[in-house]
Enzyme design. Structure first.
Site, PDB file in Angstrom:
ATOM      1  CD  GLU A   1      38.232  38.601 117.479  1.00 15.67           C
ATOM      2  OE1 GLU A   1      38.959  39.333 116.781  1.00 15.67           O
ATOM      3  OE2 GLU A   1      37.778  37.520 117.077  1.00 15.67           O
TER       4      GLU A   1
ATOM      5  CG  ASP B   1      37.779  38.555 111.092  1.00 15.43           C
ATOM      6  OD1 ASP B   1      37.784  39.451 111.948  1.00 15.43           O
ATOM      7  OD2 ASP B   1      37.800  37.352 111.366  1.00 15.43           O
TER       8      ASP B   1
ATOM      9  CG  HIS C   1      40.146  42.715 113.209  1.00 12.42           C
ATOM     10  ND1 HIS C   1      40.410  42.692 114.561  1.00 12.42           N
ATOM     11  CD2 HIS C   1      39.647  41.487 112.908  1.00 12.42           C
ATOM     12  CE1 HIS C   1      40.095  41.503 115.054  1.00 12.42           C
ATOM     13  NE2 HIS C   1      39.630  40.757 114.078  1.00 12.42           N
TER      14      HIS C   1
END
Length: 598
Positions: free
Chosen positions: A346, A370, A535
């Site tokens: 991401e 995550d 994260h």
């Protein structure tokens, strides 16, 4: 499966060296002469120890450069500096067994990490020079690390005691990380994913704190290169065949009306393999591209780290980046065993930087995750009927990336028979094969509308690990937080019940932080509740001390850690900002000094 080993520097620019500065009392007529041999021998011992125990993250040995003469004054200091500049020295260690003239012999480079090892002896105590030169460094605003053995040694004793060894290595690892990052690039492939703030590129942070420049490409560059064949066609065939032989497909969890046909899945595999080749070429270049008429593309962006936006602009139409991210961040692929790439899911630039920190300190692959869920013992028992025990007894944190993670994170590599993530040059062919065997590639879930394959595995328990994260805070700047702990395993049926509630096709690491019983590490819930982002990057080993040392070099304060006091190693100046309040002192020192690069 026969796998070759690839060791070498894939980035532009020479590797940083460690400069060793033998410091001497410059008074002639018997004093300097009596110290020449013992001082230079101290320098040689330090250099030999470091070269024997350190490697760069690419597997090449670390080199030390010793000044041509002992440094007794400013002229010899200038001579040493000239030699270091030519040799590419990125950090220095000054060594001495005696009193010397501090301001005439000190390293005054404005941004290079520096340490002073003052020999603990009584004949001509190096501790006196050490204290005086540290005072000079502090007065001039040039932070330096103090290395001083706990026990008195006899002058001429070339033994480096264990406590000095520990500090030499901790300083050198962090200093090499600082020097290695300097002048490299972070490559953003795409932009901000799903409104995640860590994806926003803060150029001031990269340039002023890390010495890293920023490079950008739109994700349409992948479309262009796939459409025009701007990749090594022969390598693509090798890679695709390797994938067919080694990457097993996992469970299909999508409802029937969203499932892709076998023909579509075959096409997805072709696309994601090309994406992996293209992302790598964008980062480091590929001379093969010049041979097919694409000289500009052959150079790459000299990226020491990168990120891929993916969601949603890409994944709503094309196969996701999960295979690309998982295989590049692993320590092996169709070309053999090699240094892993630091590629952030991401395009979370801050997690990409944290991964880079961990990689440069450990030389091993990193887990992008995550920080998904805190499971209390009561919640686990309510949902599964299972009572957590052992390291997991106080609760667990579910680390699970939305599709990819390095295959090293399966824990199928071993050190002394225990699960580990190792520097690539220590990984065996069998261990690489075991990591592949432990991984399944499941068809991407429904919100990845363009298809693709997610990495499905569960990390083995028993690995000492460090979870870390850089965050940017308005009015404060970058801060680092970290938590040392362990991976744990749950019984299969318990794991399945918990995992199914998130996504059973994604890689899971069950993490338990080491608790102190107070403050931010009072309990597992408090650790989760104070984590600064969605994260984290996870490194093998308890490297919190090394991360704290690196952060202090970069002037990044540490807001949260569970590292014992005797492993915290910062420049001596920090204690002047409040030695009885080390956390506050860290913030005040970093704020006063400002970023490393002005």
């Amino acid at each position: 499966m026969k796998m070759s080993m690839h060791i070498g520097n894939r980035l532009r620019g020479s590797l940083p060296k460690i400069g060793i500065r033998p410091i001497i009392d410059g008074r002639r007529g018997g004093i300097r002469e009596s110290l020449e041999d013992v001082t230079m021998e101290m320098a040689r011992s330090a250099a030999a120890f470091l070269t024997e125990n350190l490697k760069h993250s690419n597997g090449l040995p670390v080199e030390c450069v010793i000044a041509d003469t002992c440094i007794g004054g400013v002229a010899e200091a200038a001579m040493a500096e000239e030699k270091f500049a030519r040799a590419g020295v990125g950090l220095t260690i000054s060594v001495t067994p005696s009193w010397c003239y501090p301001t005439e012999t000190m390293d005054t480079h404005p941004s290079r990490p520096k340490a002073i090892w003052g020999f603990n002896g009584t004949e001509r105590p190096g501790a006196v020079y050490l204290a005086a030169v540290l005072s000079a460094h502090n007065q001039k605003g040039l932070p330096a690390f103090s290395i001083y053995g706990r026990d008195v040694q006899d002058i001429g004793d070339t033994t480096i005691t264990p406590d000095v060894q520990e500090k030499l290595l901790q300083f050198a690892k962090a200093g090499l990380a600082v020097a290695t990052m300097q002048g490299k690039s972070y490559l953003s492939m795409g932009s901000v994913s799903m409104g995640i703030a860590g994806c926003i590129v803060d150029e001031s942070f990269f340039q002023r704190y890390l010495g890293i420049r920023n490079e950008y490409v739109d994700m349409t560059e992948f479309v262009r290169r796939m459409g025009l064949g701007i990749y090594d066609q022969s390598e693509y065939e090798v890679a695709l065949n390797w994938v067919k032989a080694n990457c097993r497909e996992g469970a299909e969890v999508n409802p029937e009306h969203l499932q892709r046909t076998e023909e579509q899945k075959a096409g997805d595999w072709e696309t994601v393999v090309k994406m992996a080749l293209i992302a790598r070429d964008l980062m480091i270049g590929n001379p093969k591209l010049n041979e097919i008429g694409y000289g500009e593309e052959a150079f790459g962006h000299n990226a020491i780290a990168a990120g891929f936006q993916g969601q949603r602009a890409w994944t709503d139409y094309y196969p996701n980046g999960d295979f690309m991210e998982a295989i590049l961040t692993s320590s092996f692929d169709w070309n053999g065993i090699r240094e892993p790439f630091m590629l952030a899911t991401e395009n979370d630039t801050l997690n990409g930087v944290t991964m880079l920190f961990g990689h440069l300190l450990t030389n091993a692959a990193q887990i992008f995750a995550d920080v998904r869920t805190y499971w209390s013992p009561d919640a686990v028992k309510r949902v599964t009927g299972h009572e957590l025990e052992g390291r997991a007894a106080n609760g667990i944190i579910h680390l699970i990336n939305s599709g990819p993670a390095a295959l090293d994170a399966t824990g199928r590599q071993t050190i002394d028979g225990q699960p580990a993530m190792k520097p690539f040059w220590e990984i065996t062919e069998q261990e690489a094969a075991d990591c592949l065997e432990a991984t399944k590639w499941s068809p991407a879930v429904d919100f990845f509308r363009g298809g693709g394959f997610s990495t499905d595995f569960t990390t083995r328990g028993g690995m000492p690990v460090t979870m870390a994260r850089i965050n940017l805070v308005a009015g404060l700047g970058p801060v680092l937080q970290l938590a040392e702990g362990y991976t744990v395993e749950l019984p299969d049926d318990v794991h399945d019940k918990l995992d199914q509630r998130s996504n059973p096709t994604w890689p899971t690491t069950w993490f338990v932080p080491e608790l102190t019983g107070e403050g931010l590490f009072k309990d597992v819930y408090t650790v989760m509740n104070n984590w600064g982002s969605n994260h984290a990057a996870v490194s093998y080993g308890h490297i919190g001390g090394e991360l704290i040392t690196l952060a202090s070099m970069l002037r990044i304060p540490v807001s949260m850690h569970n590292v014992a006091d005797d492993r915290v190693f910062r420049p001596s100046m920090w204690s002047a900002f409040g030695g009885m309040d080390p956390v506050g002192a860290d913030f005040r020192a970093c704020q006063t000094l400002g970023p490393l690069y002005r």
